[in-house]
Design an enzyme around this catalytic site. Structure first.
Site, short mmCIF file in Angstrom:
data_model
loop_
_atom_site.label_atom_id
_atom_site.label_comp_id
_atom_site.label_asym_id
_atom_site.label_seq_id
_atom_site.Cartn_x
_atom_site.Cartn_y
_atom_site.Cartn_z
N SER B 168 0.84 -1.19 0.00
CA SER B 168 0.00 0.00 0.00
C SER B 168 0.88 1.25 0.00
O SER B 168 1.75 1.37 -0.86
CB SER B 168 -0.95 -0.04 1.20
OG SER B 168 -1.98 0.91 1.06
N ASP B 334 -8.64 -6.38 -4.88
CA ASP B 334 -8.24 -5.07 -4.35
C ASP B 334 -8.75 -4.00 -5.30
O ASP B 334 -8.27 -3.86 -6.41
CB ASP B 334 -6.71 -5.02 -4.25
CG ASP B 334 -6.18 -3.73 -3.64
OD1 ASP B 334 -6.97 -2.78 -3.44
OD2 ASP B 334 -4.97 -3.69 -3.34
N HIS B 367 -7.95 -5.16 -0.47
CA HIS B 367 -6.66 -4.49 -0.30
C HIS B 367 -5.92 -4.98 0.94
O HIS B 367 -4.70 -5.14 0.94
CB HIS B 367 -6.89 -2.98 -0.22
CG HIS B 367 -5.63 -2.19 -0.08
ND1 HIS B 367 -4.64 -2.19 -1.04
CD2 HIS B 367 -5.16 -1.40 0.93
CE1 HIS B 367 -3.64 -1.41 -0.64
NE2 HIS B 367 -3.93 -0.93 0.53
#
Lengths: 395, 395
Positions: B168, B334, B367
């Site tokens: 991320s 995601d 995610h």
């Protein structure tokens, strides 16, 4: 309509403060002798329903089309909005010569109960206390909204609707109408909707409700008496929701990472990016026209909607034996009410032996496409209504 | 490290109040003679960086792995978190015998600047005023965070990193490291990330920031002095963000429309649905461990990230001539950092002639999968590190 005839609306409380334009709404009132039976078990009275009409009811009362609005929509489907001064929210779809042609059909659009544009809702005066209901207004459901609309139609002397049409939450009302009053619905057009609200959609609604209730100006729902309005919380709720109405692709195409009218980043928390400025504007303009408590109530109604659950867990059972002609439409880039939700309705209608057509429209405009200028959608609505009107024998 | 040697951390201000567990962080301070040059043009000093280490640096200092945390992560990658008492955020990935094996590698994880767990951020004391910075803390970028980490490594005498790894936002730092210091990065593993933040992601961040700034307890960012904390706004920000970390499918599978421990709907605004209760819990528990202003700063840094834009609009240019070995990984479900974002990085690396492997992992966990027990991800990390360590000649 026990307490007098259909009448011109006086402006609803909130709108009155800011209205710059005439309100074309009509209202009907139902007194304590005609309470609305709610899913919660309560009998609600008095009940007011605000609505607009366009076109003319024909002699045999067979050309009525009920248009059902979405979460933050209202009865101003084709006329100028009294608060914003903007064209009706479905002006592109409804009007003379439009796909829903007011030269042929009599269009009725009521404000749902729980909302804030004239129909009974949390901002209405509680006759018991003489003060605004606030959270003492009963939690209502999509079925309650439809039952109230049926009372309105009874009052207007319209036994059968040629069509019930709506998108998003409006599509939930369409399905509820078809399930609860199959003999009153000749045809039903359900756009970008679902037969039950998903966990993700409930989650987004809950964020919005928490944003409103976190605003100290909300005052436990009694902000009208406190002389405040939880505008900041409501704006945040709208901003979060607005993202879900658009597609990632449309956002990227429309805004991308474009900066505002500046050469470079400001290294502040100002709205550097156009998308930030756009979202802030969406939040701020929304609070001028919508009531925070109504946002709580109408989102709750959507979250509670689960048509199969109301019919022993079988969506097909909800439609068993129906003679209504259905059209179900979805948009490829709608991630709030994805095509899979529409397919679920179609499968149930097939299982119920119903007459149904289904189309998925290719667009990158996301959920909001149902409100926009999408020629393919217009063609579909026009075609569906044309075929149904021939079957119904409407000239 | 002008102002003294590396030392045990004193608890950061916010965490101190609630810490029930020892803080294993170390800190280094850089004085006014060693300012951090920021992208905004400012020279920032004094600068403090809090970090943790695990494992041992080998004799030739060739086995260091830098782990970069995500938006609301921190340096407590493998040790017990001092505030929550929970296991380190990547305990499943980092440790003895784990894919990032601390019996072989020396793992360093710094808290990014702008955050709130000990590194300089808006809750730090402004030496000019003797009061917390609040919004007087400079807006920092991903590149600034990386530059500060490079200062830390210089201070530790680590010239070259065997690997830089993160998911991320951590993956943004990985890319920035590889672009800014190619000769210091032998291998780079970037999970569930992007080379620039999308319009939709900026939009979600902006909702969170507006929720915080709408909270009257925010006090224009000077809430520490006011003796308040904008916990309600921060909780709403977290709730909205949390939805984006999960997939629609996982939400539906995990919660669906399940009600809490009640037989039926309550017809109130209580948390009827499990998803509502879960989200509220996510919001409430977050505010115990995170600072609202830091949430503004770190989201802003992510929004500003656009590696191509920093290199004349060409992402390939950012990596031109690199000798770093790359691995890029994404997850099928995601939607915050979809696979298309990872492919964009891969294409640029290919265009730059870099050595890169890419894998898309099939999971419905969204995610957040990069933080979870995903065996395929472990295999990939293990395999990538194994091959790179052979190439680097690490026993």
């Amino acid at each position: 309509m026990s307490e007098g005839e259909q009448m011109r609306a006086s402006f609803p409380e909130m709108a009155r403060k800011q209205a710059d334009h005439p309100d074309d709404s009509l209202v009907v009132d139902f007194g304590p002798d005609q309470p609305l039976r709610l899913d919660s078990g309560l009998d609600f009275a008095p009940l007011r329903i605000a609505y607009t009409t366009a076109g003319r009811l024909n002699a045999d009362r067979s050309n009525a089309i009920l248009v059902c609005h979405a979460l933050t929509g209202d009865q101003h489907v084709t006329n100028v909005h009294p608060v914003t001064g903007r064209a009706g929210w479905w002006d592109v779809m409804v009007g003379p010569g439009r796909p829903i042609d007011t030269e042929r059909f009599f269009v009725i659009c009521p404000n749902v109960i729980g909302s804030c544009m004239g129909s009974s809702g949390p901002a209405s005066t509680n006759p018991t206390t003489g003060r605004p209901y606030g959270l003492d207004f009963p939690v209502v459901t999509i079925a309650d909204m439809v039952r109230a609309q049926a009372m309105l139609l009874d009052g207007l002397g319209i036994a059968t609707l040629f069509a019930v049409i709506g998108g998003s939450m409006g599509g939930m009302l369409v399905q509820q109408w078809a399930a609860a009053y199959p003999s009153r619905v000749f045809s039903a057009l359900c756009i970008a909707s679902a037969s039950r609200h998903s966990a993700q959609n409930i989650a987004f609604h809950e964020v919005g409700r928490q944003a409103i209730m976190a605003d100290p100006d909300w005052h436990g729902g009694q902000y009208i008496e406190a002389g405040t309005r939880p505008t900041k919380g409501l704006a945040v709720a709208r901003m979060a929701a607005h993202i879900t109405y658009l597609s990632e692709g449309a956002l990227q195409r429309k805004f991308g990472r474009n900066l505002q009218d500046r050469a470079a980043r400001t290294f502040t928390f100002d709205a550097d990016f156009q998308i930030e400025s756009y979202l802030r504007h969406q939040g701020l303009s929304f609070v001028d026209r919508f009531d925070a408590n109504s946002y709580l109530y109408v989102t709750r109604a959507m979250d509670y909607f689960d048509l199969a659950s109301d019919h022993g867990g079988s969506l097909a059972t909800a439609f068993r034996g129906t003679a209504t002609r259905f059209c179900i439409a979805s948009f490829t880039s709608d991630w709030l009410f994805p095509t899979s939700d529409s397919r679920q309705i179609v499968h149930a209608l097939n299982a119920a032996g119903a007459r149904v057509s289904f189309v998925e429209i290719d667009t990158d405009k996301g959920h909001d496409a149902f409100l926009l200028d999408i020629p393919e959608l217009f063609d579909i609505v026009r075609g569906f209504i044309g075929a149904a009107s021939r079957a119904r024998g409407i000239a």
